[in-house]
Design a protein around this motif. Structure first.
Motif, PDB file in Angstrom:
ATOM      1  N   ILE A   1      12.965  30.409  41.357  1.00 47.34           N
ATOM      2  CA  ILE A   1      14.164  30.844  42.090  1.00 47.34           C
ATOM      3  C   ILE A   1      15.420  30.513  41.304  1.00 47.34           C
ATOM      4  O   ILE A   1      16.351  31.323  41.206  1.00 47.34           O
ATOM      5  N   ASP A   2      15.468  29.314  40.719  1.00 49.37           N
ATOM      6  CA  ASP A   2      16.635  28.911  39.932  1.00 49.37           C
ATOM      7  C   ASP A   2      16.843  29.833  38.737  1.00 49.37           C
ATOM      8  O   ASP A   2      17.981  30.085  38.327  1.00 49.37           O
ATOM      9  N   ARG A   3      15.750  30.325  38.187  1.00 47.21           N
ATOM     10  CA  ARG A   3      15.866  31.217  37.034  1.00 47.21           C
ATOM     11  C   ARG A   3      16.392  32.594  37.448  1.00 47.21           C
ATOM     12  O   ARG A   3      17.218  33.184  36.751  1.00 47.21           O
ATOM     13  N   LEU A   4      15.916  33.099  38.586  1.00 50.09           N
ATOM     14  CA  LEU A   4      16.292  34.448  39.012  1.00 50.09           C
ATOM     15  C   LEU A   4      17.621  34.484  39.751  1.00 50.09           C
ATOM     16  O   LEU A   4      18.357  35.477  39.660  1.00 50.09           O
ATOM     17  N   ALA A   5      17.926  33.425  40.491  1.00 50.59           N
ATOM     18  CA  ALA A   5      19.156  33.385  41.284  1.00 50.59           C
ATOM     19  C   ALA A   5      19.676  31.950  41.321  1.00 50.59           C
ATOM     20  O   ALA A   5      19.448  31.225  42.294  1.00 50.59           O
ATOM     21  N   PRO A   6      20.356  31.525  40.255  1.00 50.11           N
ATOM     22  CA  PRO A   6      20.850  30.142  40.176  1.00 50.11           C
ATOM     23  C   PRO A   6      21.692  29.755  41.382  1.00 50.11           C
ATOM     24  O   PRO A   6      22.425  30.591  41.930  1.00 50.11           O
ATOM     25  N   ALA A   7      21.584  28.496  41.789  1.00 44.68           N
ATOM     26  CA  ALA A   7      22.283  28.032  42.989  1.00 44.68           C
ATOM     27  C   ALA A   7      23.794  28.141  42.853  1.00 44.68           C
ATOM     28  O   ALA A   7      24.497  28.360  43.843  1.00 44.68           O
ATOM     29  N   ASP A   8      24.314  27.981  41.636  1.00 45.52           N
ATOM     30  CA  ASP A   8      25.761  28.017  41.441  1.00 45.52           C
ATOM     31  C   ASP A   8      26.271  29.392  41.006  1.00 45.52           C
ATOM     32  O   ASP A   8      27.425  29.539  40.589  1.00 45.52           O
ATOM     33  N   ALA A   9      25.413  30.402  41.098  1.00 47.56           N
ATOM     34  CA  ALA A   9      25.806  31.749  40.667  1.00 47.56           C
ATOM     35  C   ALA A   9      26.806  32.354  41.642  1.00 47.56           C
ATOM     36  O   ALA A   9      26.690  32.159  42.857  1.00 47.56           O
ATOM     37  N   PRO A  10      27.800  33.088  41.145  1.00 48.48           N
ATOM     38  CA  PRO A  10      28.751  33.758  42.048  1.00 48.48           C
ATOM     39  C   PRO A  10      28.065  34.880  42.828  1.00 48.48           C
ATOM     40  O   PRO A  10      26.984  35.337  42.449  1.00 48.48           O
ATOM     41  N   ARG A  11      28.713  35.309  43.891  1.00 44.35           N
ATOM     42  CA  ARG A  11      28.152  36.339  44.759  1.00 44.35           C
ATOM     43  C   ARG A  11      27.784  37.599  43.980  1.00 44.35           C
ATOM     44  O   ARG A  11      26.739  38.211  44.240  1.00 44.35           O
ATOM     45  N   GLU A  12      28.628  37.992  43.028  1.00 46.32           N
ATOM     46  CA  GLU A  12      28.379  39.216  42.257  1.00 46.32           C
ATOM     47  C   GLU A  12      27.077  39.115  41.467  1.00 46.32           C
ATOM     48  O   GLU A  12      26.328  40.098  41.340  1.00 46.32           O
ATOM     49  N   GLN A  13      26.784  37.930  40.936  1.00 48.46           N
ATOM     50  CA  GLN A  13      25.540  37.738  40.175  1.00 48.46           C
ATOM     51  C   GLN A  13      24.333  37.729  41.091  1.00 48.46           C
ATOM     52  O   GLN A  13      23.287  38.301  40.763  1.00 48.46           O
ATOM     53  N   LEU A  14      24.459  37.098  42.252  1.00 47.82           N
ATOM     54  CA  LEU A  14      23.351  37.064  43.214  1.00 47.82           C
ATOM     55  C   LEU A  14      23.009  38.473  43.695  1.00 47.82           C
ATOM     56  O   LEU A  14      21.838  38.784  43.917  1.00 47.82           O
ATOM     57  N   ALA A  15      24.023  39.301  43.836  1.00 50.44           N
ATOM     58  CA  ALA A  15      23.799  40.672  44.311  1.00 50.44           C
ATOM     59  C   ALA A  15      22.955  41.475  43.333  1.00 50.44           C
ATOM     60  O   ALA A  15      22.290  42.436  43.716  1.00 50.44           O
ATOM     61  N   LYS A  16      22.952  41.072  42.059  1.00 52.97           N
ATOM     62  CA  LYS A  16      22.224  41.798  41.023  1.00 52.97           C
ATOM     63  C   LYS A  16      20.921  41.097  40.629  1.00 52.97           C
ATOM     64  O   LYS A  16      20.283  41.469  39.648  1.00 52.97           O
TER      65      LYS A  16
END
Length: 218
Positions: free
Chosen positions: A100-115
């Motif tokens: 999960i950390d690799r695909l969607a890091p906890a500190d990633a901004p919303r724009e990055q999580l959306a992708k």
């Protein structure tokens, strides 16, 4: 290898697939080596060799990581976690979280999580279900918070609402009704509508079950 597999010679097929992986790795073709190693892990699984299956899955994941395919690396780590759930639960959660950390890091901004890759959704749900089955509620709540952030970023209103309801159930299980509302993300009008609808459906189902039990309603 495929001919051996079709003939039921799984051990020989596994041997050849491992050799193919080693040959590709020696040539610097880490991606091809990872694919061969993954196929070898599936042969080991067909043979009923759980230990070798997990070993080969980890090796395949690492080879994909060397190749630079971090999505495949994370997906194989999650698959490894699934194989570890019963016998090695302490490693299962570790590998789920690493994926999960690799695909969607906890500190990633919303724009990055959306992708984030779509595969992260199934990994999140599998990891959350695992923590609940293990009754590791503290980890489940932390994971649910991350799920809410990702579902909200991807605008998956139904998944967001289901996760919020799950948070409610877990918090009530822990006897902390007040904290339920603290953990909820800001609710958009659409999220509220979907959440209200889901609650109504659940309430209707409960009422119907009560009528069936008490009144014999078909």
């Amino acid at each position: 290898s495929e001919l051996y597999k079709q003939a039921g010679e799984l051990r020989n097929a596994l041997l050849l697939m491992n050799q193919a992986s080693e040959s590709n790795e020696a040539l610097g073709a880490s991606g091809a080596a990872g694919l061969c190693k993954y196929k070898a892990s599936q042969l080991a699984k067909d043979m009923g060799d759980a230990a070798q299956t997990k070993k080969l899955l980890l090796e395949a994941a690492n080879l994909y990581g060397i190749h630079g395919d971090l999505t495949k690396y994370a997906e194989l780590l999650a698959q490894l976690a699934g194989e570890e759930e019963d016998a090695q639960p302490q490693f299962a959660l570790k590998h789920y979280m690493k994926a999960i950390d690799r695909l969607a890091p906890a500190d990633a901004p919303r724009e990055q999580l959306a992708k984030a890759p779509a595969s992260v959704l199934d990994i999140l749900r599998n990891a959350f279900g695992f923590t609940l089955r293990q009754r590791r509620f503290a980890e489940a709540l932390k994971l649910a918070e991350r799920m809410c952030a990702i579902f909200e970023a991807m605008e998956l209103e139904t998944s967001l609402c289901k996760t919020m309801l799950a948070i409610t159930v877990v918090q009530l299980t822990l006897g902390d009704a007040v904290q339920v509302w603290v953990l909820y993300p800001p609710i958009t009008p659409m999220t509220f509508i979907v959440l209200f609808f889901v609650c109504c459906v659940v309430l209707c189902c409960v009422c119907y079950m009560v009528c069936v039990i008490l009144c014999g309603v078909p």
